[in-house]
Design an enzyme around this catalytic site. Sequence first.
Site, PDB file in Angstrom:
ATOM      1  N   SER A   1       0.820  -1.214   0.000  1.00 19.72           N
ATOM      2  CA  SER A   1       0.000   0.000   0.000  1.00 19.72           C
ATOM      3  C   SER A   1       0.850   1.258   0.000  1.00 19.72           C
ATOM      4  CB  SER A   1      -0.917   0.009   1.226  1.00 19.72           C
ATOM      5  OG  SER A   1      -0.140  -0.056   2.404  1.00 19.72           O
TER       6      SER A   1
ATOM      7  N   HIS B   1      -3.365  -3.581  -5.401  1.00 22.77           N
ATOM      8  CA  HIS B   1      -3.609  -3.153  -4.020  1.00 22.77           C
ATOM      9  C   HIS B   1      -5.090  -3.301  -3.669  1.00 22.77           C
ATOM     10  CE1 HIS B   1      -3.989   0.241  -0.864  1.00 22.77           C
ATOM     11  NE2 HIS B   1      -3.690  -0.897  -0.282  1.00 22.77           N
TER      12      HIS B   1
ATOM     13  N   GLU C   1      -6.495  -0.858  -6.552  1.00 21.42           N
ATOM     14  CA  GLU C   1      -5.559   0.014  -7.264  1.00 21.42           C
ATOM     15  C   GLU C   1      -4.570  -0.872  -8.031  1.00 21.42           C
ATOM     16  OE1 GLU C   1      -5.275   4.076  -4.603  1.00 21.42           O
ATOM     17  OE2 GLU C   1      -4.223   2.323  -3.844  1.00 21.42           O
TER      18      GLU C   1
ATOM     19  N   ASN D   1      -4.266   6.060  -0.228  1.00 24.75           N
ATOM     20  CA  ASN D   1      -3.433   6.294   0.954  1.00 24.75           C
ATOM     21  C   ASN D   1      -2.763   7.655   0.920  1.00 24.75           C
ATOM     22  OD1 ASN D   1      -4.141   3.887   2.038  1.00 24.75           O
ATOM     23  ND2 ASN D   1      -2.189   2.863   1.732  1.00 24.75           N
TER      24      ASN D   1
END
Length: 596
Positions: A121, A142, A154, A192
């Site tokens: 991540s 991800h 992702e 993130n």
Amino acid sequence: MAREFSTVGVVGLGTMGAGIVEVFARNGIDVVAVEISAPALERGRATLKGSTDRAVAKGKLAEADRDALHERVHFAVGLEALHSVDLVIEAVPEHLDLKQRIFAELDRVCRPETILATNTSSLSVTEISVATSRPNQVIGIHFFNPAPVMKLVEVVRTVVTAPEVVADVEALCARLGKVDVTINDRAGFIANALLFGYLNHAVGMFESHYATREDIDAAMKLGCGLPMGPLALMDLIGLDTAYEILDTMYRRGGRDRRHAPVPLLKQMVTAGLLGRKSGRGFYTYERPGSPVVVPDEATPLATDGALADGARAVAKVGVVGSGTMATGIIEVFAKAGYEVVSVTRGMEKSAKVCEAVKTSLNKGVVRGKLSEADRDAALGRISWSATLDHLADVDLVVEAVVEELSVKKALFASLDEICKPGVVLATTTSSLPVIDVAMATHRPADVVGLHFFNPAPVMPLVEVVRTIRTFPEATATARAVCAALGKTGVVCGDRSGFIVNALLFPYLNDAVKMLEASYSTADDIDHAMKLGCGYPMGPFELLDVVGLDVSLAIQRELYLELREPGFAPAPLLEHLVTAGYLGRKTRRGFRDHSHR
């Protein structure tokens, strides 16, 4: 044609790894689930069993489907078991050297055509890929936690990832029923990179005793409609994981101070306060791994009734102003049983406000949320005036006039002369320093901010803003009034943006910078935050609703007060405002709304 993946390997069977195994097995794909040791393998097997059993108990999975799912999973110790799979996804802890060692070994074990993927991540997919002799077949996939539930994936390509590998993985995501956003290899990717700056900022707010953990979390849930407050979310993610992600993003992402972990975070990790998994983080939990919060020494005491903590009795309230906020606040107080004196500049404005309040109350009756008797009683409690002198006997004044400091200061100077001693004087400002307004009076100890959210009759949150001159009794009175209105009052210091805007707008600004850098599209960024983080609206949807001019003004205020380089308004936001693209109200903002 995209290639068909018939067998997938998953390395690491912690929460994420076991969840990824479940996703593939649920969709008819055979999985080889690998761990480093037999005990770790058994823990992974138990995690998968627990998750699928819960799904059966909730009626979301048939028993036969659960059994078929388990039939598709082959558990093994050691990477050698992955010699014939089509795709491997690595889901081990976020340590670059560990991942590089695993990828070097996978490169040796797996067939030449096998795609190697990492679920990282925050780490560089590129740095992981160079541990292999096939970096063109390495990609980031991800998943978000919990993987069986969260729709977003992702897909992270490096500069050398082969286009057909990207296409194959995108097709696989569609087969799994996921929504993928494909992006380049950059620290934090989309979700993130935007989420953790906001979480870190919230920790900083808590560390500086600006507001309590409960008030910070309540503010973001009630003010922004988020599924969890930031500190509760940190506990869920794990403070050690959050620290690693922030530290990596800070080092990889240009050393933006927004991602430099707040010192408190490192201290808590060192002390073993890791969140839910350790039973204690920002909150205390029933036991390690439990989601049930239990009281601890920091839990606020429950107050009994309106006059706790020295709060003063309030029966009659004055509301000054004639705009949308003033109208909503008058309605809120009148419905809650307070006598209300509405003061505007002239009887013509009073008549308009009166009409607006009546219209809103009538809507409540039509929708079945208010009886006709309650509507009539609420209207009977309101008196209409065009002179401030009628506020001589009220117990609380709420000012909701235009956001200009000179106007507010002049008004508060007048209120100071007219109102009786002990009256709490409140401003609804959302951007101006409350202390500047307070110092226009001879009673700054009685001045607070009461920041209602629009529309006031609907929104459950009020920010209670105390200045360095505000007496505790005035703050307690304001909080007690919020409770009597059926609102949640959160107390904070007198800093630009208070809680909600101070945490929300830098996140929105970060999203604009991400778009400006051509890292991703507005649609993909919005998808990532809605599907990956459970936000009710994506950042660009929200900016267009709020108004780009309003957003820019708030961001400028934050930057001017805090002087944090990361808070400088994104140039793209400035340019759109200059061009007159202000969002929905001008039918053009980040998106074109002219045909909607």
